[in-house]
Design a protein around this motif. Sequence first.
Motif, mmCIF file in Angstrom:
data_model
loop_
_atom_site.group_PDB
_atom_site.id
_atom_site.type_symbol
_atom_site.label_atom_id
_atom_site.label_comp_id
_atom_site.label_asym_id
_atom_site.label_seq_id
_atom_site.Cartn_x
_atom_site.Cartn_y
_atom_site.Cartn_z
ATOM 1 N N ARG A 280 11.919 5.270 -7.159
ATOM 2 C CA ARG A 280 12.891 4.254 -6.701
ATOM 3 C C ARG A 280 12.413 3.623 -5.394
ATOM 4 O O ARG A 280 12.437 2.392 -5.236
ATOM 5 C CB ARG A 280 14.264 4.906 -6.508
ATOM 6 C CG ARG A 280 15.366 3.906 -6.150
ATOM 7 C CD ARG A 280 16.636 4.634 -5.728
ATOM 8 N NE ARG A 280 16.431 5.407 -4.501
ATOM 9 C CZ ARG A 280 16.396 4.851 -3.276
ATOM 10 N NH1 ARG A 280 16.537 3.545 -3.127
ATOM 11 N NH2 ARG A 280 16.208 5.602 -2.216
ATOM 12 N N GLN A 281 11.956 4.462 -4.467
ATOM 13 C CA GLN A 281 11.463 3.930 -3.200
ATOM 14 C C GLN A 281 10.230 3.043 -3.416
ATOM 15 O O GLN A 281 10.108 1.979 -2.800
ATOM 16 C CB GLN A 281 11.099 5.089 -2.258
ATOM 17 C CG GLN A 281 12.269 5.889 -1.751
ATOM 18 C CD GLN A 281 11.835 6.955 -0.763
ATOM 19 O OE1 GLN A 281 11.009 6.693 0.117
ATOM 20 N NE2 GLN A 281 12.385 8.155 -0.892
ATOM 21 N N ALA A 282 9.336 3.480 -4.286
ATOM 22 C CA ALA A 282 8.142 2.681 -4.574
ATOM 23 C C ALA A 282 8.520 1.340 -5.168
ATOM 24 O O ALA A 282 7.961 0.300 -4.796
ATOM 25 C CB ALA A 282 7.226 3.445 -5.523
ATOM 26 N N SER A 283 9.489 1.332 -6.080
ATOM 27 C CA SER A 283 9.912 0.084 -6.713
ATOM 28 C C SER A 283 10.491 -0.873 -5.691
ATOM 29 O O SER A 283 10.268 -2.089 -5.750
ATOM 30 C CB SER A 283 10.933 0.375 -7.813
ATOM 31 O OG SER A 283 10.361 1.157 -8.822
ATOM 32 N N LEU B 30 0.817 -1.202 0.000
ATOM 33 C CA LEU B 30 0.000 0.000 0.000
ATOM 34 C C LEU B 30 0.857 1.260 0.000
ATOM 35 O O LEU B 30 0.521 2.257 -0.659
ATOM 36 C CB LEU B 30 -0.935 0.017 1.214
ATOM 37 C CG LEU B 30 -2.124 -0.946 1.184
ATOM 38 C CD1 LEU B 30 -3.017 -0.720 2.398
ATOM 39 C CD2 LEU B 30 -2.924 -0.794 -0.089
ATOM 40 N N ALA B 31 1.980 1.215 0.725
ATOM 41 C CA ALA B 31 2.875 2.380 0.741
ATOM 42 C C ALA B 31 3.425 2.650 -0.656
ATOM 43 O O ALA B 31 3.504 3.812 -1.095
ATOM 44 C CB ALA B 31 4.009 2.146 1.731
ATOM 45 N N GLY B 32 3.795 1.576 -1.373
ATOM 46 C CA GLY B 32 4.295 1.748 -2.737
ATOM 47 C C GLY B 32 3.235 2.311 -3.660
ATOM 48 O O GLY B 32 3.508 3.190 -4.489
ATOM 49 N N GLN B 33 2.006 1.810 -3.525
ATOM 50 C CA GLN B 33 0.911 2.343 -4.344
ATOM 51 C C GLN B 33 0.691 3.830 -4.051
ATOM 52 O O GLN B 33 0.465 4.637 -4.967
ATOM 53 C CB GLN B 33 -0.374 1.575 -4.060
ATOM 54 C CG GLN B 33 -0.399 0.178 -4.640
ATOM 55 C CD GLN B 33 -1.701 -0.523 -4.323
ATOM 56 O OE1 GLN B 33 -2.115 -0.578 -3.161
ATOM 57 N NE2 GLN B 33 -2.355 -1.055 -5.328
#
Length: 912
Positions: free
Chosen positions: A481-484, A455-458
């Motif tokens: 980059r952080q999301a990936s 959910l954080a990545g989304q």
Amino acid sequence: MCWSCDAPPISTPFPLGTLIEALSPTPPDGVRLGRLAGALRPLFPEWSDFLPEPMPPTESAGLERHRLFRALDELLRAMGAHTVVLEDAHWADDTTHEFLLHLATVEVDTPVRVIETWRNEERPPRELVARILRIASGSTGRVIRLGPLDLAGTERFVASMLGGLVASPRVAGLLHRRTQGVPLLLEDLIRTLHDRARKSPGEEHWSPAGIAALAPPASLRESVTSRMDRLAPSARLVAWALAVLSEPASVPLLSVVTGLDHQATSTAVDELVASHLLSLLADGEVSFRHALVLDAVTEEVPLGERSRLHARAAAALGALPAPPVVQLARHLKQSGDAEGWARYAEEVADLALGRADDRTAADILLELATAVTQSPTDLTRIVSKIPFPVFRSVDEYRVVVDVLRSVAQDRALPRLEQGRVRWQLARVLIMADRMSEAAEETERVIPLLADDPVLAGQAMISLVHLSWPNWELATRAEWLRQASQLLANRDPASELHLVTDLATVLLRFGSAEGWTEAAKIPTHDIAVRDRLTVARGLGNVAHCALVWGRYGTARATLAAAVDLASTYEYLRLSTGLEAMGLHLDYLEGSWDGLRQRAAALVSAGRGAVGERLEAEIVEARLLAVEGDFAEAGRRLRTMLDHPASQLGPELVMETRAGLAEVAIARGEPAEALSLTDEPFRLIQHTGVWLWGGDLVRTRVQALLLTGRNAVARDIVDSMAVGLAETHSAATDAALLSCRAMVARADGDLAGARELHHRAAAAWRGLPRPHHELRDLEAAARCLLDDGHGAGIAELRDVLNGYSRLGAVVDGERVVEVLRTVGVNARPPGRRGGRTGYGTRLSPREREVLRLVAAGETDAAIAARLFKSLNTVHSQVKSAKRKLGVSTRAELARAAADLVEEDGDQRLDSSGG
């Protein structure tokens, strides 16, 4: 002669009234009657001058009746009647039946045939029917029992009422299920549908919902009411119970629901079957004869009794080993047990989602989320299931937002639970077009979701979309980059949702890697749970393909998204997809009637503002090419009142580019520079040159017109560097066009001409004919400026192209250039808005009309021709107007006639 009369539905008909009213108020000419006819004087007082004096009365009523029957017999035979037909004999009085029995059985040389028709459920008295049937069973008569129509017969019946047009199997099937093939009811429903469609044209009248919503005809309601009034109280109660159940039921179930014992229930069922209200099914259950009878009886159930019966039905069904949850939830809700309904409602919504009934699921889930107190965990789960694109108004979003905000403000809520609630809130705000609020909420929620990396990545990906005006390249790259990293070990169950998010964010910000992710989005064999995600994802990819200049990909992907959106009635999504289709038509040069279609979508007010913005841009830009600079500028400036996050980067750039083009056309290049300053800085700040094809091209033109050649050259060089790793067909073509303009300003006419031809070829490959013609115009003018007369012929070709396209202002500009070299040319007509083919059918209308003639629905036509459903609606409406018809049936007949009679030539020639 054949003499026919209809018995009127009078509760207490007067003796022989049907026969008397059917005869002329004036006596027949040339007919001579014997003395016996004097018995008719009381029946025909207006015939007193024609009829003989009555015979002396007798003391026997039977003898008087016999005289009257013989007198009527003599009258009919004297008038030459050889057949008497009594329609709706169930309404006639006993004396009428007895006279017709006399007429049919009297021994004479020239017998009169008697035909009576009646409905079984309302037949004459049993004793009289028995006598008639005994006579009919002899050598002189017979009984013909007419059953209901089967499906094929229903199709033929519908076609006969619609003037020979073959009804679609879907419509015929719906009508057959609603009426069970009873011709009288079919006739009533078809007339009602036809009248409604004539008064307010639209296919919705013939849709499943439109047909299911048809109320029982008045004649049927009266008949049902009459039969219900004659029932014993126990039979009436059983009928009400079955109406409340709305499904076939067994005698034991009806016994439980009504509270009657088994024997009393069985007796009541027998009475209802004998009254022709119910039918016995093969498995021993009973049901109403057809849906219209069910509806008519349902209207009769008293409100208090209805609630009690629903409660008893819920108790009975809930006690079963495998309760039918859909029925159980309905009965609990109708009985007023909201808490009991909530226990089953989510399961019912899941079943509705599974059978693609998203509107029903949305209604249930919305009520569950907003009208019933839920725990935070349950609330986020319920909200996550809501198919928001089927919402019809912003009020539905507002109530969800209010509930989520209320729950999120609970300070006792654990950190992760609060994060999940707020993430759902952010998603709903996005769909409600409240972008600035959504951005604030998303940024606030990311730290709360630290223990839920998916959910954080989304949320991070969503924040990249929402914050594009404020972030430079390095900031955006770091968030992605952080999301990936967070999504590296993503749950396969959420894979598709993440794929669509990643594909959209990568493509939107110029990364070709997004096409690899986009290829993973399916267009066939889509799981039920994924269809909304896929529809959204395909719509996003289609929009990105449009920006990249991959128009073929955009068209195919858009068609797949439209198919899903129209099939599952994602209303808001459909509006956005339709606007995108209009935008694609504009870019590809399909301008015939386009401004009118865009204006219709804008004025219809469907969907939220964000879904209609592309249509507004199309309308404004077409106003500009037609020469209405004032209105075009007003429309475009109004669009800038929307927040940039709501418009999105691509539409911000196109709106500004459109305003700058209007300024240049008015001879105000300095104004064009001012208009492009802010968006150009955004491109430099974000590093996404993909968005700036039109805007940079227009800015370069304005710089050159104001003598700032060096600045223009620097911009072109910066654009080339920025596009080094993002080669899109649209921006590559724009870059060539910019290089050509700089070369011409530097005096390199040959180099400029070559670059303009290369740019034109690049535009042609998209295709984007308006821009292609502009570069061909510029190339021809380079030739003229270099002293070559061949440029005149090229400009004539360009002028013809502008005329065909409808680019009035561009055509007038070319005419002025030709006149400066002594060539007289005719400018394209300024028509205050391109009217296209006028009263003739356009090629696109002809294409749609052929499929209408073949019996296709608008939804099927949209899927087959890769158009939006609303575009097809618009073209069908236009074809009706041009052909002078008002209904779908008339349109199909007109199209079929054109195809059949002229071998399709008339359709072709009508398009010019």
